[in-house]
Design a protein around this motif. Structure first.
Motif, short mmCIF file in Angstrom:
data_model
loop_
_atom_site.label_atom_id
_atom_site.label_comp_id
_atom_site.label_asym_id
_atom_site.label_seq_id
_atom_site.Cartn_x
_atom_site.Cartn_y
_atom_site.Cartn_z
N VAL A 154 0.84 -1.20 0.00
CA VAL A 154 0.00 0.00 0.00
C VAL A 154 0.87 1.25 0.00
N ASP A 155 1.93 1.23 0.78
CA ASP A 155 2.84 2.37 0.86
C ASP A 155 3.46 2.69 -0.49
N VAL A 156 3.92 1.66 -1.19
CA VAL A 156 4.56 1.85 -2.49
C VAL A 156 3.57 2.44 -3.50
N TRP A 157 2.37 1.86 -3.57
CA TRP A 157 1.38 2.35 -4.53
C TRP A 157 0.92 3.77 -4.19
N LEU A 158 0.71 4.04 -2.92
CA LEU A 158 0.28 5.37 -2.53
C LEU A 158 1.35 6.41 -2.82
N THR A 159 2.60 6.05 -2.55
CA THR A 159 3.72 6.96 -2.87
C THR A 159 3.77 7.26 -4.36
N ALA A 160 3.59 6.22 -5.17
CA ALA A 160 3.65 6.40 -6.62
C ALA A 160 2.51 7.27 -7.12
N VAL A 161 1.30 7.04 -6.63
CA VAL A 161 0.14 7.82 -7.08
C VAL A 161 0.30 9.28 -6.69
N LEU A 162 0.70 9.54 -5.44
CA LEU A 162 0.89 10.92 -5.00
C LEU A 162 1.98 11.62 -5.81
N ALA A 163 3.05 10.91 -6.12
CA ALA A 163 4.14 11.50 -6.90
C ALA A 163 3.67 11.88 -8.31
N VAL A 164 2.87 11.01 -8.93
CA VAL A 164 2.37 11.28 -10.27
C VAL A 164 1.42 12.48 -10.26
N VAL A 165 0.51 12.52 -9.29
CA VAL A 165 -0.44 13.64 -9.20
C VAL A 165 0.30 14.95 -8.97
N GLN A 166 1.27 14.94 -8.04
CA GLN A 166 2.01 16.17 -7.80
C GLN A 166 2.82 16.58 -9.03
N GLY A 167 3.43 15.60 -9.71
CA GLY A 167 4.19 15.93 -10.91
C GLY A 167 3.33 16.58 -11.98
N ALA A 168 2.10 16.07 -12.14
CA ALA A 168 1.20 16.64 -13.14
C ALA A 168 0.81 18.08 -12.77
N LEU A 169 0.50 18.30 -11.51
CA LEU A 169 0.13 19.66 -11.08
C LEU A 169 1.32 20.61 -11.15
N PHE A 170 2.51 20.10 -10.87
CA PHE A 170 3.72 20.92 -10.96
C PHE A 170 3.97 21.32 -12.41
N ALA A 171 3.78 20.39 -13.33
CA ALA A 171 3.93 20.72 -14.75
C ALA A 171 2.90 21.76 -15.16
N LEU A 172 1.68 21.66 -14.61
CA LEU A 172 0.66 22.65 -14.89
C LEU A 172 1.09 24.02 -14.38
N TRP A 173 1.65 24.05 -13.18
CA TRP A 173 2.19 25.29 -12.60
C TRP A 173 3.26 25.89 -13.52
N LEU A 174 4.17 25.06 -13.99
CA LEU A 174 5.30 25.53 -14.79
C LEU A 174 4.90 25.92 -16.20
N SER A 175 3.77 25.42 -16.66
CA SER A 175 3.31 25.79 -18.00
C SER A 175 2.60 27.13 -17.99
N TYR A 176 2.67 27.79 -16.84
CA TYR A 176 2.15 29.14 -16.66
C TYR A 176 0.65 29.20 -16.48
N TRP A 177 -0.02 28.04 -16.48
CA TRP A 177 -1.46 28.05 -16.17
C TRP A 177 -1.62 28.01 -14.65
N THR A 178 -0.96 28.95 -13.99
CA THR A 178 -0.89 28.90 -12.53
C THR A 178 -2.22 29.20 -11.86
N HIS A 179 -3.18 29.78 -12.60
CA HIS A 179 -4.46 30.09 -11.97
C HIS A 179 -5.27 28.84 -11.68
N MET A 180 -4.81 27.68 -12.10
CA MET A 180 -5.47 26.45 -11.68
C MET A 180 -5.12 26.15 -10.22
N ILE A 181 -4.01 26.72 -9.72
CA ILE A 181 -3.47 26.32 -8.42
C ILE A 181 -3.35 27.48 -7.45
N ILE A 182 -3.13 28.69 -7.94
CA ILE A 182 -2.88 29.81 -7.03
C ILE A 182 -3.76 31.01 -7.42
#
Length: 409
Positions: A381-409
């Motif tokens: 469970v720990d491994v899968w949860l870590t992987a899912v959280l990492a993927v979700v954060q990576g996607a949102l971080f890419a969204l932040w960096l693509s300048y569509w920051t109003h989705m997050i801030i």
């Protein structure tokens, strides 16, 4: 050939010596610092590399940045020519930088929309850095992030009972969907650091220190003064929820430092009165600048779920946070559930304008990581949860960096 082999043996011996020295140094560093520093450095390196890669891939794409974010992109370049520094400044971060540079006397002060602890800390730190307040803001947020991990680990040891669970909690704190904002020039890391420290010392019954930390917590964000309620619940739980005249006198004798939390927000109100002539200048500034009106958060939440897809996605995150808190409820941790619910509902009480920043505000709900750490006792469970959280954060971080920051801030 013999020379090459000899050189190789010497290099191997030197590497072994360095590794041995590193192990000895690590053993001398008290726990949990090696683990905490490793998490901090790992997150910093991975996000920096991912950020530069995404920005490089985004260069030259038509429509980048979006028209309404072109000015912000130009302001980032003015802050630093190094993209791995400048991409941590977006929207509110630029306003914090401005607040850190405005003179305190002279011309009228009109910027009351933000509590001032974070930008005002950057003033002395920036002076030590040669007047570079932008670098000071980043330094403060990253030091606060590191300290938040340490306090989080210690608090999780108390609440979850063992070092393995504490390590999981600290890792999940780093992996929360928008946890990359802990490294940005924003108030998230400072607020969460102060909150974790206050709860940690509350569990250790050091109430004067709790009050001092709470004072600054309330100065960092308006919702900070409401943290007095869950902290008071910790005090009640420590005394078996006893009530009655004698018990109340005992709570007052021990818990009077909690009064420092509303005092912290009152200090900001006093600043509003001093520089703006109005105790509630911050309210007026938020109403005029962002259309914020205090209201019932439940209709705001339901309206968001039924609204446009982006708003519905943001509010769905809030619902998921509330669901995790409810599912992981334990009587001993009622204070942390109350804290988490406050961190969700208070932003929603600001009305629909909060939708744009809701994912950012949800980062303050650290009890979610406590629940996840308890659920993930099994390695799979720990491994899968870590992987899912990492993927979700990576996607949102890419969204932040693509300048569509109003989705997050």
């Amino acid at each position: 050939m013999h020379r090459w082999r000899g050189g190789r043996r010497r290099a191997a011996a030197l590497a072994a010596l360095v590794a041995h020295a590193g192990v000895r140094v690590a053993r001398r560093v008290p726990a949990p610092w090696p683990y905490v520093i490793g998490l901090f450095v790992g997150a910093k390196v991975l996000l920096t590399l991912l950020g530069l890669l995404v920005l490089h891939a985004w260069d030259g794409i038509p429509g980048a940045p979006p028209p309404d974010e072109t000015l912000m992109w130009a302001q980032q370049r003015e802050i630093s020519g190094h993209r791995w520094i400048s991409f941590w400044f977006a929207w509110d971060a630029l306003l914090y930088l401005r607040l850190s540079e405005l003179p305190l006397t002279g011309r009228p002060w009109n910027d009351f929309g933000f509590p001032l602890l974070y930008p005002f800390l950057a003033r002395p730190v920036g002076a030590l850095l040669g007047g570079d307040n932008a670098l000071a803001l980043l330094l403060i947020s990253n030091v606060a992030f590191l300290l938040a991990l340490w306090y989080g680990y210690r608090l999780a040891e108390v609440l979850l009972g063992d070092a393995d669970a504490a390590r999981r909690f600290t890792r999940y704190l780093v992996l929360l969907p928008t946890a990359f904002l802990f490294q940005a020039a924003l108030t998230e890391s400072l607020f969460v650091c102060l909150a974790l420290a206050a709860f940690y010392y509350a569990e250790r019954r050091r109430w004067l220190l709790v009050g001092v930390l709470g004072y600054f917590l309330a100065m960092s964000r308006s919702v900070g003064l409401l943290v007095a309620l869950p902290l008071a619940l910790v005090l009640l739980r420590q005394h078996d929820w006893r009530l009655g005249p004698r018990a109340l006198l005992g709570y007052l004798r021990l818990g009077w430092p909690l009064l420092l939390l509303p005092a912290g927000w009152f200090t900001f109100m006093a600043f509003c009165r001093w520089r703006g002539g109005d105790w509630f200048a911050y309210q007026h500034a938020q109403r005029v600048g962002w259309g914020i009106e205090v209201q019932n958060p439940v209709p705001v939440l339901l309206g968001g779920l039924a609204g446009e897809p982006r708003d519905a996605a943001r509010v769905a995150f809030a619902v998921a946070v509330l669901a995790v808190l409810a599912a992981g409820f334990r009587r001993r941790e009622v204070a942390y559930v109350v804290y988490g619910v406050l961190m969700v509902l208070v932003p929603l009480s600001m009305g629909p304008p909060v939708y744009k920043s809701l994912l950012r505000y949800l980062l303050a709900v650290f009890p979610v990581a406590l629940v996840l750490a308890r659920w993930a006792r099994r390695a799979t469970v720990d491994v899968w949860l870590t992987a899912v959280l990492a993927v979700v954060q990576g996607a949102l971080f890419a969204l932040w960096l693509s300048y569509w920051t109003h989705m997050i801030i």
